[in-house]
Design a protein around this motif. Structure first.
Motif, PDB file in Angstrom:
ATOM      1  N   GLN A 117       0.853  -1.197   0.000  1.00 24.00           N
ATOM      2  CA  GLN A 117       0.000   0.000   0.000  1.00 24.00           C
ATOM      3  C   GLN A 117       0.885   1.242   0.000  1.00 24.00           C
ATOM      4  N   ARG A 118       0.660   2.109  -0.962  1.00 23.80           N
ATOM      5  CA  ARG A 118       1.462   3.332  -1.033  1.00 23.80           C
ATOM      6  C   ARG A 118       1.009   4.305   0.048  1.00 23.80           C
ATOM      7  N   PRO A 119       1.935   4.745   0.906  1.00 32.79           N
ATOM      8  CA  PRO A 119       1.596   5.756   1.906  1.00 32.79           C
ATOM      9  C   PRO A 119       1.588   7.141   1.269  1.00 32.79           C
ATOM     10  N   ASP A 120       1.227   8.141   2.052  1.00 37.87           N
ATOM     11  CA  ASP A 120       1.259   9.523   1.572  1.00 37.87           C
ATOM     12  C   ASP A 120       2.597  10.187   1.856  1.00 37.87           C
ATOM     13  N   LEU A 121       3.348   9.628   2.823  1.00 36.14           N
ATOM     14  CA  LEU A 121       4.650  10.201   3.179  1.00 36.14           C
ATOM     15  C   LEU A 121       5.474   9.138   3.878  1.00 36.14           C
ATOM     16  N   LEU A 122       6.784   9.209   3.671  1.00 35.51           N
ATOM     17  CA  LEU A 122       7.720   8.259   4.263  1.00 35.51           C
ATOM     18  C   LEU A 122       8.633   8.992   5.239  1.00 35.51           C
ATOM     19  N   VAL A 123       8.677   8.521   6.497  1.00 35.05           N
ATOM     20  CA  VAL A 123       9.655   9.002   7.478  1.00 35.05           C
ATOM     21  C   VAL A 123      10.754   7.954   7.518  1.00 35.05           C
ATOM     22  N   LEU A 124      11.951   8.324   7.082  1.00 30.90           N
ATOM     23  CA  LEU A 124      13.018   7.358   6.826  1.00 30.90           C
ATOM     24  C   LEU A 124      14.263   7.675   7.639  1.00 30.90           C
ATOM     25  N   ASP A 125      14.662   6.729   8.498  1.00 33.71           N
ATOM     26  CA  ASP A 125      15.886   6.900   9.281  1.00 33.71           C
ATOM     27  C   ASP A 125      17.100   6.686   8.387  1.00 33.71           C
ATOM     28  N   LEU A 126      18.126   7.497   8.588  1.00 33.47           N
ATOM     29  CA  LEU A 126      19.340   7.360   7.787  1.00 33.47           C
ATOM     30  C   LEU A 126      20.116   6.119   8.187  1.00 33.47           C
ATOM     31  N   ASN A 127      20.258   5.876   9.494  1.00 35.13           N
ATOM     32  CA  ASN A 127      21.095   4.783   9.992  1.00 35.13           C
ATOM     33  C   ASN A 127      20.256   3.532  10.227  1.00 35.13           C
ATOM     34  N   LEU A 128      20.177   2.687   9.199  1.00 28.87           N
ATOM     35  CA  LEU A 128      19.408   1.455   9.275  1.00 28.87           C
ATOM     36  C   LEU A 128      20.334   0.255   9.128  1.00 28.87           C
ATOM     37  N   PRO A 129      19.957  -0.883   9.699  1.00 27.95           N
ATOM     38  CA  PRO A 129      20.751  -2.093   9.471  1.00 27.95           C
ATOM     39  C   PRO A 129      20.644  -2.517   8.014  1.00 27.95           C
ATOM     40  N   GLY A 130      21.728  -3.046   7.479  1.00 27.21           N
ATOM     41  CA  GLY A 130      21.722  -3.410   6.064  1.00 27.21           C
ATOM     42  C   GLY A 130      21.850  -2.174   5.195  1.00 27.21           C
ATOM     43  N   GLU A 131      20.904  -1.977   4.287  1.00 27.19           N
ATOM     44  CA  GLU A 131      20.944  -0.827   3.384  1.00 27.19           C
ATOM     45  C   GLU A 131      20.511   0.431   4.126  1.00 27.19           C
ATOM     46  N   ASP A 132      21.328   1.493   4.056  1.00 28.14           N
ATOM     47  CA  ASP A 132      21.012   2.696   4.832  1.00 28.14           C
ATOM     48  C   ASP A 132      19.975   3.570   4.127  1.00 28.14           C
ATOM     49  N   GLY A 133      19.511   4.600   4.862  1.00 30.31           N
ATOM     50  CA  GLY A 133      18.445   5.450   4.369  1.00 30.31           C
ATOM     51  C   GLY A 133      18.805   6.214   3.108  1.00 30.31           C
ATOM     52  N   LEU A 134      20.067   6.622   2.971  1.00 26.75           N
ATOM     53  CA  LEU A 134      20.482   7.356   1.776  1.00 26.75           C
ATOM     54  C   LEU A 134      20.324   6.498   0.525  1.00 26.75           C
ATOM     55  N   SER A 135      20.780   5.253   0.614  1.00 28.08           N
ATOM     56  CA  SER A 135      20.676   4.351  -0.526  1.00 28.08           C
ATOM     57  C   SER A 135      19.216   4.043  -0.841  1.00 28.08           C
ATOM     58  N   LEU A 136      18.416   3.824   0.196  1.00 26.99           N
ATOM     59  CA  LEU A 136      16.993   3.544  -0.011  1.00 26.99           C
ATOM     60  C   LEU A 136      16.281   4.723  -0.671  1.00 26.99           C
ATOM     61  N   CYS A 137      16.616   5.943  -0.222  1.00 30.49           N
ATOM     62  CA  CYS A 137      15.995   7.138  -0.787  1.00 30.49           C
ATOM     63  C   CYS A 137      16.386   7.297  -2.253  1.00 30.49           C
ATOM     64  N   ARG A 138      17.645   7.053  -2.556  1.00 27.88           N
ATOM     65  CA  ARG A 138      18.108   7.178  -3.943  1.00 27.88           C
ATOM     66  C   ARG A 138      17.371   6.196  -4.846  1.00 27.88           C
ATOM     67  N   LYS A 139      17.210   4.958  -4.406  1.00 30.02           N
ATOM     68  CA  LYS A 139      16.501   3.960  -5.211  1.00 30.02           C
ATOM     69  C   LYS A 139      15.024   4.312  -5.355  1.00 30.02           C
ATOM     70  N   LEU A 140      14.430   4.813  -4.275  1.00 27.35           N
ATOM     71  CA  LEU A 140      13.025   5.210  -4.332  1.00 27.35           C
ATOM     72  C   LEU A 140      12.820   6.313  -5.358  1.00 27.35           C
ATOM     73  N   ARG A 141      13.753   7.266  -5.401  1.00 25.26           N
ATOM     74  CA  ARG A 141      13.619   8.408  -6.308  1.00 25.26           C
ATOM     75  C   ARG A 141      13.752   8.020  -7.776  1.00 25.26           C
ATOM     76  N   ALA A 142      14.258   6.814  -8.046  1.00 32.72           N
ATOM     77  CA  ALA A 142      14.399   6.388  -9.437  1.00 32.72           C
ATOM     78  C   ALA A 142      13.043   6.184 -10.099  1.00 32.72           C
ATOM     79  N   ASN A 143      11.993   5.936  -9.287  1.00 36.35           N
ATOM     80  CA  ASN A 143      10.678   5.691  -9.904  1.00 36.35           C
ATOM     81  C   ASN A 143       9.510   6.181  -9.077  1.00 36.35           C
ATOM     82  N   SER A 144       9.763   7.079  -8.119  1.00 38.79           N
ATOM     83  CA  SER A 144       8.659   7.557  -7.291  1.00 38.79           C
ATOM     84  C   SER A 144       8.929   8.972  -6.802  1.00 38.79           C
ATOM     85  N   SER A 145       7.843   9.753  -6.680  1.00 38.12           N
ATOM     86  CA  SER A 145       7.933  11.102  -6.124  1.00 38.12           C
ATOM     87  C   SER A 145       7.340  11.155  -4.716  1.00 38.12           C
ATOM     88  N   LEU A 146       7.211   9.989  -4.057  1.00 36.53           N
ATOM     89  CA  LEU A 146       6.670   9.922  -2.708  1.00 36.53           C
ATOM     90  C   LEU A 146       7.429  10.860  -1.774  1.00 36.53           C
TER      91      LEU A 146
END
Length: 242
Positions: free
Chosen positions: A47-76
């Motif tokens: 389910q697509r939310p209306d906004l994402l609150v994303l921590d930078l320091n996450l286990p595994g893939e960090d927030g910066l990498s996740l945000c970059r990948k999200l921006r490749a196909n979403s304007s969330l």
């Protein structure tokens, strides 16, 4: 009746997820909390939310990498959180496409204010563009689709924009061939004044230039005016909605 907005909270600290979820729900939002990037992608698929609150320091893939990948196909819309208050972290977050940035520790009411502001900006549309009557804005062989909120390059390829990038480009297209300084751009896109160390507009313009395929040393579409600000050069035309 107003639609209830859904906020997805991605933070590996369960206490923080619970605290934020409880606080936001008491203020009328729906929430969902997940601990890492794997769970985030699953939640986004469900389910697509209306906004994402994303921590930078996450286990595994960090927030910066996740945000970059999200921006490749979403304007969330994304608000990034981090325990590190270094200016570089804020700059990196904005460069990856975050709409806003909040260092830990913070007051939940400050995050609430940021969420409201980002959602308001995301939903708002300048009256001058009358988005209900205009589908496309064309400039320099590029097209901005106001409904889909993305760019189309001269070869017809879709280029995704973050919410902040979309708002900034839309402001430039509303005021072609007019020099706009940082204070004006911040007010028009974020509803606030710049502080002396605020580089968010410069970062967003740099990202826009990259997506427009501009030479950073000699941009032809969004030009830098020394001691003045920035200007979108060239003609702009609009195409009515069907």
């Amino acid at each position: 009746m107003d639609t209830v907005s859904t906020i997805l909270i991605v933070d590996d600290d369960r206490d923080i997820r619970t605290l934020l979820a409880d606080y936001l729900e008491t203020h009328g939002y729906r929430t969902r909390g997940v601990p890492d990037g794997t769970a985030m992608w699953k939640a986004l698929d469900e389910q697509r939310p209306d906004l994402l609150v994303l921590d930078l320091n996450l286990p595994g893939e960090d927030g910066l990498s996740l945000c970059r990948k999200l921006r490749a196909n979403s304007s969330l819309p994304v608000i990034m959180l981090t325990a590190r208050a270094e200016p570089l972290d804020r700059i990196l977050g904005l460069e990856m496409g975050a709409d806003d940035y909040l260092p830990k520790p913070f007051e939940p009411r400050e995050l609430l204010a940021r969420i409201r502001s980002v959602l308001r900006r995301s939903a708002a549309a300048p009256a001058a563009l009358a988005p209900d009557k205009i589908q496309h804005i064309r400039f320099s062989n590029w097209t901005l689709d106001l409904q889909a909120r993305h760019l189309i390059n001269p070869d017809g390829v879709v280029i995704m924009l973050s919410g902040a990038e979309f708002r900034l480009l839309r402001v430039f297209l509303e005021h072609p061939n007019r020099v706009l300084n940082r204070d004006q751009l911040l007010n028009m896109t974020q509803g606030r004044d710049a502080d002396p160390f605020d580089r968010s507009i410069d970062i967003q313009i740099s990202r826009l230039r990259q997506k427009l395929g501009e030479d950073a040393r000699l941009p032809q579409i969004i030009k830098t005016v020394r001691n003045g600000g920035y200007v979108l050069a060239g003609s702009v035309s609009v195409e009515p909605a069907a």
